[in-house]
Each structure stands twice: as C-alpha cells, then as structure tokens.
Design an enzyme around this catalytic site. Structure first.
Site, mmCIF file in Angstrom:
data_model
loop_
_atom_site.group_PDB
_atom_site.id
_atom_site.type_symbol
_atom_site.label_atom_id
_atom_site.label_comp_id
_atom_site.label_asym_id
_atom_site.label_seq_id
_atom_site.Cartn_x
_atom_site.Cartn_y
_atom_site.Cartn_z
ATOM 1 N N PHE A 297 4.106 9.075 3.538
ATOM 2 C CA PHE A 297 5.323 9.607 2.927
ATOM 3 C C PHE A 297 6.043 8.595 2.061
ATOM 4 O O PHE A 297 7.171 8.814 1.656
ATOM 5 C CB PHE A 297 6.278 10.114 4.014
ATOM 6 C CG PHE A 297 6.653 9.073 5.033
ATOM 7 C CD1 PHE A 297 7.774 8.293 4.868
ATOM 8 C CD2 PHE A 297 5.862 8.879 6.155
ATOM 9 C CE1 PHE A 297 8.122 7.343 5.805
ATOM 10 C CE2 PHE A 297 6.212 7.926 7.098
ATOM 11 C CZ PHE A 297 7.343 7.152 6.923
ATOM 12 N N GLY A 298 5.396 7.473 1.765
ATOM 13 C CA GLY A 298 6.060 6.504 0.907
ATOM 14 C C GLY A 298 5.201 5.304 0.608
ATOM 15 O O GLY A 298 4.089 5.165 1.125
ATOM 16 N N VAL B 62 4.631 1.218 0.717
ATOM 17 C CA VAL B 62 4.955 0.158 1.668
ATOM 18 C C VAL B 62 5.003 -1.182 0.945
ATOM 19 O O VAL B 62 4.082 -1.522 0.195
ATOM 20 C CB VAL B 62 3.922 0.101 2.811
ATOM 21 C CG1 VAL B 62 4.338 -0.926 3.858
ATOM 22 C CG2 VAL B 62 3.770 1.476 3.450
ATOM 23 N N GLY C 88 1.685 4.873 2.113
ATOM 24 C CA GLY C 88 1.553 5.582 3.371
ATOM 25 C C GLY C 88 1.634 7.079 3.164
ATOM 26 O O GLY C 88 1.573 7.571 2.034
ATOM 27 N N GLY D 188 0.830 -1.205 0.000
ATOM 28 C CA GLY D 188 0.000 0.000 0.000
ATOM 29 C C GLY D 188 0.856 1.243 0.000
ATOM 30 O O GLY D 188 2.091 1.185 -0.151
ATOM 31 N N LYS E 46 9.444 0.655 3.722
ATOM 32 C CA LYS E 46 8.819 1.893 3.247
ATOM 33 C C LYS E 46 9.823 2.657 2.405
ATOM 34 O O LYS E 46 10.870 3.089 2.893
ATOM 35 C CB LYS E 46 8.356 2.744 4.424
ATOM 36 C CG LYS E 46 7.287 2.071 5.260
ATOM 37 C CD LYS E 46 6.815 2.974 6.366
ATOM 38 C CE LYS E 46 5.770 2.252 7.210
ATOM 39 N NZ LYS E 46 5.249 3.104 8.292
ATOM 40 N N ASP F 139 0.382 13.161 12.661
ATOM 41 C CA ASP F 139 -0.461 12.594 11.588
ATOM 42 C C ASP F 139 -1.199 11.355 12.106
ATOM 43 O O ASP F 139 -1.252 10.325 11.448
ATOM 44 C CB ASP F 139 0.392 12.247 10.376
ATOM 45 C CG ASP F 139 -0.469 11.986 9.130
ATOM 46 O OD1 ASP F 139 -1.637 12.422 9.111
ATOM 47 O OD2 ASP F 139 0.034 11.340 8.188
#
Length: 472
Positions: free
Chosen positions: A37-38, A40, A35, A33, A53, A149
């Site tokens: 900031f990146g 996964v 995230g 998936g 990540k 976050d």
C-alpha cells in the site's frame, strides 16, 4: 463511536496523541522498495534509523481516513518480538506515513531469492515458526487482527535473522487495481495467496491467513514462486476454487511438513489448523529433517526438546546425561573411558565443548542405526582404532597427507559430499592420488563399485588389489 473491541484494549475514539507524528519530524531518505500500500524508504525519526512507508493513496475520503486511524490505533497497541514494531504515523492528508523499526535484511522473499545468501532448511523452518508466532499474536488480540495479505514479502528479517510480520491490517488504504493476478488486489490481499472464500468474495475469518501461510510454507520449502502458470484472476479463480489446484509439493518434503501445508491450504476453512496448534510442529519438523535415525530423533526430542523450545546445541555433559538416560544406562564412571573419548572426538566441538543437533545427525549417518548404546559405541571405537582411518578431513587434506608417501599408501575418511558414505584415498601404482567413494546408509551394507561388504574393513580386505592398497 469507537468499537467495543477497541474499548476493551483501552483505545478511546481517535486517541492518537501517543503515536501521531508531525510530518516535519520524519526525515525520509533512500527508497528501499514498494509495499502493498505504499513506497518504503529508509528514514530517521528523532535520530533513530527507521523505515518510512508513504501511502500510495494520499487522498482518502473521510470514512477511509477515520478507519485508517482506528487500524493504526490497534497497531500501536501490538507488541511482540515477531510483529514489526510500529513507532508512529502521520495522518495528515497529503502526508500519510507510517514509521516502523528498520529491518536491515529485507524480506524473507528477498533472502530466499538471493543466490549469495543460501538459507538452510533449518533456518527456513525457524523463519516459518517465527512468522507463525507473530500471526498467532495478531489472531489472539482482542479483537482478533486478521492480516489478509500474508506472504513472504510481508515477512521482514533483522540482522539476527529474526522474522517479523508486517503490512497487517490497513485494508482501507491498499490498492484496488485490476491489472491481472500478479501484484494486484481484490477485496484484500494478493490473489496468489488468497483463500478460495476470499477469491469468491464470501465472508471469512482468521483462517484465511492460515491458507496464505500454507502457500508461504510451500515457498519456504521450494524457494520458488507459487502458481507460475497462472496469469489472470479468472484463471486463479477457476483453478484454485473450482479445481482445488495447489502448488505441487516436491517428494523431498518431510512428511510432517507436507501434512501441515496440505492442512493449511485446505479448501474447507473449518479444517485448517490454528497458528497456536501448528507452532509446536516446527520443532518436530526441524529434528526430523536433521536426524534421520529413529532412535536418534527420539533421543533428541525427549531429552532436548519441549513443546515450546528446541535446544539446537547442548554441552557435552548434558549430551552424555541425555544419551545414557534415554538408553537407561549408567553414566560412565571413568573420565578416560575410551568409548566416550572417541565419541567426543567425533561430535563435540573441542573449543566450546558443545554438541549440535547437526553434529549428532551427521554422526548417526555414518554410525547408525543406534539401537543400543553399547552397539554404537563399539562401532565407533572399532573404526577409530584403525590406523588408516582419518575421520572428517577434506579431499585436499587427504592429498596433502599422502603427497610424499609411497605407492599403495592409503587412508579412509568421511565423505563430505554424501553423508553416511566414506572415501578411500590412495597413492596409485602410477604415483597419482586417487579417490574411491564407498556408498553407505545407516543399517545397509557398504558399496564400492558393484561390490557389497559388511564393513569398511571388509571392503579393504576384499578390494585392496583393485584399488592398489599395497601393504595388505
């Protein structure tokens, strides 16, 4: 020069020798998936299955890369059962990656929205408590670690349904797109979960995470997405900041949970509770939701709950000791005391000899309120000695039992659909099996159709002709 806070943690400037990984040691597999900031991926590190990540922004300027390394250094020092385990990182430009433990069940968000995986209210509140424990650990770190976050997609779940906080910190590598409110980022975090002071780009402290947690609690309660009618950042700013708009808390929300949610997302940061103060509340919320009876709740909380721990099940011996202690009665001397044998038959697991909080709660729905010990034990015995009472059996089991019986034969059982209510199953005059619901709540009368009676026996005596109970 490294900060004094990092020095207190024993971290020297850019001392990454213990966590720095070579990119070739990280085996990247199937994508899981995306995230904050990146992306996964499932991966392997030295033979161990891990989560990898890959940062979206692989071209950090020197200052951002330096800040990224410092934040990773802090992550390497964090150890808590409810904080995602950081295992290492590659900080080489073009190969910026983080390696963490793999969480097989995905995120809390994924589980809540999976129709094949129904989460009980108790399970969701336990998840909330575990998330609060993880967040409290971050906030109590020196220096304090602000997540910025927090949301259900950043709460990951392992095979044992244990929740761990992830994606904390790393503010220097998060996306700063401006593509509307959903999925975009401002100075930090995701707007739907942002505190008003963050939306206004004002100074903030750890309380911004508490605000976000209020939205998380609402998500866990409703299992819905927050603010479905808000589509733009300007709308979010106007509604949340100017109009103090928050998601509607449904009427079925337990009072204590509603108060906690409202306190968490208070517009005044100074009025929001700390995670440390809210952690004990989840045990209270769980007990309140399962045990409706006042004295029953008091019994379980006093005998089987402490500030930090809730026993969800106890041995039969523990339960009897707690029961008699709470009502200031003596323990039964006779092991064949019929009252306790009847009670055991209703609430104790025969194999494990355990009493769960759920079993006790269901029991009180049918036999409560429990004002005196003798009173409730007598009600139990009086019902169980009736030949027509069959306890907790299903409608199918009732039909099987009556399948070859003569007209007018009947039995009474607990209702599976409506806790506290009962059902009468009978062989009708046309030799068909029929079911009749008897509505009942603790402390109230028994209702069948429009007829109210003081007891089940009273219903059978007064209503037997209508529902064809021939032996009377």
């Amino acid at each position: 020069m490294v900060s004094k806070g990092l020095q207190r943690m024993g971290v020297s400037d850019l001392d990454n020798t213990k966590w720095e990984l070579e990119p070739e040691d990280i085996k990247v597999g199937k994508k899981l998936g995306s995230g904050a900031f990146g992306e996964v991926f499932r991966g392997k590190l030295f033979g161990k299955e891990v989560a990898v990540k890959k940062l979206i922004n692989q071209d950090l300027d020197p200052d951002s890369l330096n800040s990224f390394k410092k934040e990773v250094q802090i992550m390497a020092k964090l150890r808590h059962p409810n904080v995602l385990l950081f295992m290492g990182a590659s900080t080489k430009p073009g190969d910026l990656m983080l390696v963490t433990e793999l969480m097989p069940k995905g995120s809390v968000y994924d589980l809540m929205h999976d129709k094949n995986n129904q989460l009980s209210f108790k399970r969701r509140m336990k998840m909330a408590k575990q998330a609060a424990l993880g967040m409290n650990w971050l906030h109590c770190s020196k220096p304090p670690f602000i997540h910025r976050d927090l949301k259900t997609s950043n709460l990951l779940v392992d095979d044992g349904y244990n929740v761990k906080v992830c994606d904390f910190g790393l503010s220097h590598v998060k996306s700063h797109g401006d593509k509307g409110v959903r999925g975009s980022y401002g100075s930090c975090g995701t707007p739907l979960w942002m505190a008003p002071e963050v939306l206004l780009n004002k100074p903030y402290d750890e309380s911004v995470d508490v605000y976000s947690f209020g939205i998380v609690l609402w998500e866990l309660l409703t299992q819905e997405d927050p603010f479905p009618d808000i589509d733009t950042f300007s709308m979010m700013l106007d509604q949340v900041v100017n109009n103090n708009y928050r998601p509607k808390i449904p009427d079925y929300c337990p009072t204590r949970l509603k108060q906690l949610i409202e306190a968490c997302w208070n517009g005044d940061p100074s009025k929001r509770p700390t995670f440390e103060k809210m952690i004990p509340l989840f045990n209270q919320i769980i007990v309140d939701s399962i045990i409706k009876d006042k004295h029953g709740r008091g019994l379980w909380k006093k005998q089987f709950m402490t500030k930090d721990n809730l026993l969800e099940s106890v041995t039969w011996k523990q339960f009897v000791i707690g029961l008699t202690t709470y009502f200031k009665e003596k323990l039964p001397k006779n092991p064949d005391d019929v009252r306790y044998l009847c009670l055991h038959a209703l609430i104790a697991d025969n194999k494990e000899e355990m009493v769960t909080i759920e079993a006790f709660g269901r029991f009180l729905e049918w036999f409560g309120p429990v004002e005196t010990l003798d009173g409730i034990l007598d009600r139990v015995v009086n019902l169980l000695k009736k030949s027509w009472f069959h306890g907790e059996i299903s409608s199918q089991e009732a039909e099987t039992l009556l399948g070859k019986e003569k007209k007018g034969t009947f039995l009474v059982r607990f209702s599976a659909r409506d806790p506290g209510s009962y059902a009468i199953t009978t062989v009708s005059s046309s030799q068909k099996i029929k079911h009749f619901r008897v509505y009942h709540k603790p402390g109230l009368k028994y209702l069948i159709g429009k007829t109210e009676c003081d007891s089940l026996e009273d219903i059978i005596n007064k209503y037997h002709k209508v529902i064809f109970l021939s032996f009377l």
